[in-house]
Design a protein around this motif. Structure first.
Motif, PDB file in Angstrom:
ATOM      1  N   ALA A   2      30.375  47.771  41.268  1.00  0.00           N
ATOM      2  CA  ALA A   2      28.960  47.697  40.895  1.00  0.00           C
ATOM      3  C   ALA A   2      28.092  47.700  42.155  1.00  0.00           C
ATOM      4  CB  ALA A   2      28.703  46.430  40.081  1.00  0.00           C
ATOM      5  N   SER A  32      36.327  45.636  39.816  1.00  0.00           N
ATOM      6  CA  SER A  32      36.352  46.521  40.991  1.00  0.00           C
ATOM      7  C   SER A  32      37.717  47.196  41.086  1.00  0.00           C
ATOM      8  CB  SER A  32      36.057  45.744  42.277  1.00  0.00           C
ATOM      9  OG  SER A  32      36.996  44.691  42.456  1.00  0.00           O
ATOM     10  N   GLY A  63      29.623  35.121  41.604  1.00  0.00           N
ATOM     11  CA  GLY A  63      28.683  35.977  42.312  1.00  0.00           C
ATOM     12  C   GLY A  63      28.936  37.461  42.103  1.00  0.00           C
ATOM     13  N   ARG A  64      29.930  37.826  41.285  1.00  0.00           N
ATOM     14  CA  ARG A  64      30.252  39.228  41.071  1.00  0.00           C
ATOM     15  C   ARG A  64      29.691  39.715  39.743  1.00  0.00           C
ATOM     16  NH1 ARG A  64      35.834  37.919  42.369  1.00  0.00           N
ATOM     17  NH2 ARG A  64      36.540  39.158  40.587  1.00  0.00           N
ATOM     18  N   HIS A  65      29.405  41.014  39.673  1.00  0.00           N
ATOM     19  CA  HIS A  65      28.762  41.572  38.491  1.00  0.00           C
ATOM     20  C   HIS A  65      29.696  42.397  37.611  1.00  0.00           C
ATOM     21  CE1 HIS A  65      25.455  40.662  41.264  1.00  0.00           C
ATOM     22  NE2 HIS A  65      24.673  40.562  40.191  1.00  0.00           N
ATOM     23  N   SER A  66      30.838  42.836  38.144  1.00  0.00           N
ATOM     24  CA  SER A  66      31.726  43.688  37.347  1.00  0.00           C
ATOM     25  C   SER A  66      33.117  43.695  37.963  1.00  0.00           C
ATOM     26  CB  SER A  66      31.185  45.126  37.281  1.00  0.00           C
ATOM     27  OG  SER A  66      31.283  45.746  38.560  1.00  0.00           O
ATOM     28  N   GLU A  68      25.512  46.223  42.888  1.00  0.00           N
ATOM     29  CA  GLU A  68      25.042  44.882  43.260  1.00  0.00           C
ATOM     30  C   GLU A  68      26.101  44.101  44.046  1.00  0.00           C
ATOM     31  OE1 GLU A  68      23.155  46.214  39.434  1.00  0.00           O
ATOM     32  OE2 GLU A  68      25.198  46.062  40.242  1.00  0.00           O
ATOM     33  N   ASP A  69      27.387  44.545  43.944  1.00  0.00           N
ATOM     34  CA  ASP A  69      28.461  43.814  44.630  1.00  0.00           C
ATOM     35  C   ASP A  69      28.799  44.391  46.003  1.00  0.00           C
ATOM     36  OD1 ASP A  69      28.691  42.099  42.497  1.00  0.00           O
ATOM     37  OD2 ASP A  69      30.298  43.234  41.526  1.00  0.00           O
ATOM     38  N   LYS A  86      36.612  41.038  36.626  1.00  0.00           N
ATOM     39  CA  LYS A  86      35.455  40.362  37.215  1.00  0.00           C
ATOM     40  C   LYS A  86      35.795  38.946  37.680  1.00  0.00           C
ATOM     41  CE  LYS A  86      30.710  38.870  36.137  1.00  0.00           C
ATOM     42  NZ  LYS A  86      30.985  37.461  36.448  1.00  0.00           N
ATOM     43  N   ASP A  87      36.727  38.299  36.986  1.00  0.00           N
ATOM     44  CA  ASP A  87      37.069  36.922  37.349  1.00  0.00           C
ATOM     45  C   ASP A  87      38.370  36.820  38.147  1.00  0.00           C
ATOM     46  OD1 ASP A  87      38.678  37.752  35.304  1.00  0.00           O
ATOM     47  OD2 ASP A  87      38.545  35.909  34.133  1.00  0.00           O
ATOM     48  N   GLN A 135      29.470  42.323  49.648  1.00  0.00           N
ATOM     49  CA  GLN A 135      29.982  40.957  49.517  1.00  0.00           C
ATOM     50  C   GLN A 135      31.233  40.777  50.387  1.00  0.00           C
ATOM     51  OE1 GLN A 135      30.426  39.267  45.675  1.00  0.00           O
ATOM     52  NE2 GLN A 135      28.478  40.010  44.891  1.00  0.00           N
TER      53      GLN A 135
END
Length: 264
Positions: free
Chosen positions: A172, A105, A100-103, A174-175, A132-133, A178
């Protein structure tokens, strides 16, 4: 024979004197090196964090504080540190599922004293980037030893409240928002009189109002100029005095002129 007896007696007195010096000095140094007793019992560890200095959540040394938050929030805790303590603050952030993550952090751990001056970390990972992972990101900050007092122009660490702030600094858009889970733990070791100062604050630097107004170490503030360097000084003085007495007794008879035999 009387001279021989006197010599043996003097040697015995010197040995007793030196033995007493070692015992006294060893006892004083043992007291100086003994660690402070840890406070008995432990309060319930906090399960939330504040969102500003005024709402910082109090936490004690050796407590593991946790908080559920959203990525992008500022998380604040406040910790009491006393003279002679050198603290290490460690934080860990459990990140959302990688799918569910875009980049990546970047997270940062900052510490401020009771005057809200940012305190430098002598070592540790104060800022870290999680891929990201990545599942978690770990941070740490070891502060300078807390001094009992300092000049007004100095930025030395002083006794009082220390605010800990944890936040993400690069994420990002978008994150944002969360869910994340943060955990924090602070430990301190006593560095003793090596960092003691001749002056001391009249009161620790703690907030006058707010949720952290009553913050204090579990065993109370030291509130004094006393440090274990006085024990080391006293031990050195005792050893020097006893060694001087022993040396005098040892050499007292050496300077006397020997008896001139008569009737030869």
């Amino acid at each position: 024979m009387s001279a021989v007896r006197r010599e043996r007696s003097a040697g015995s007195r010197v040995r007793r004197t030196l033995t007493a010096a070692l015992l006294v000095g060893g006892g004083l140094l043992g007291v100086a090196a003994s660690p402070s007793p840890s406070p008995s019992g432990s309060a319930q560890a906090p399960t939330e964090a504040g969102t500003a200095f005024r709402t910082a959540t109090p936490v004690q040394l050796d407590q593991e504080a946790t908080a559920e938050a959203s990525a992008g929030d500022y998380l604040y805790w406040v910790l009491p540190l006393d003279s002679g303590q050198r603290a290490t603050v460690k934080a860990s952030v459990t990140l959302p599922a990688a799918a569910g993550r875009h980049s990546a952090s970047t997270w940062q751990l900052d510490v401020y004293d009771g005057l809200r001056r940012r305190q430098p970390c002598t070592y540790g990972t104060q800022s870290a980037t999680a891929a990201k992972d990545a599942a978690t990101v770990d941070l740490s900050c070891t502060l300078r030893p807390v001094r009992s007092g300092a000049d007004q122009w100095a930025n030395d660490a002083l006794p009082g409240a220390y605010y800990i702030r944890l936040t993400v600094t690069d994420l990002a858009p978008e994150d944002l928002g969360q869910p994340v889970r943060a955990s924090l733990r602070a430990e301190a070791r006593d560095v003793g009189g090596a960092y003691a100062a001749d002056e001391a604050l009249e009161v620790p630097l703690v907030p006058a109002a707010g949720t952290a107004s009553g913050i204090a170490p579990a065993d109370g503030w030291s509130g004094t100029w006393w440090s274990d360097r006085w024990l080391w000084t006293a031990a050195g003085g005792v050893l020097a005095a006893l060694a001087g007495i022993g040396g005098y007794r040892l050499t007292r008879g050496a300077g006397r002129p020997g008896r001139v035999p008569t009737g030869v």
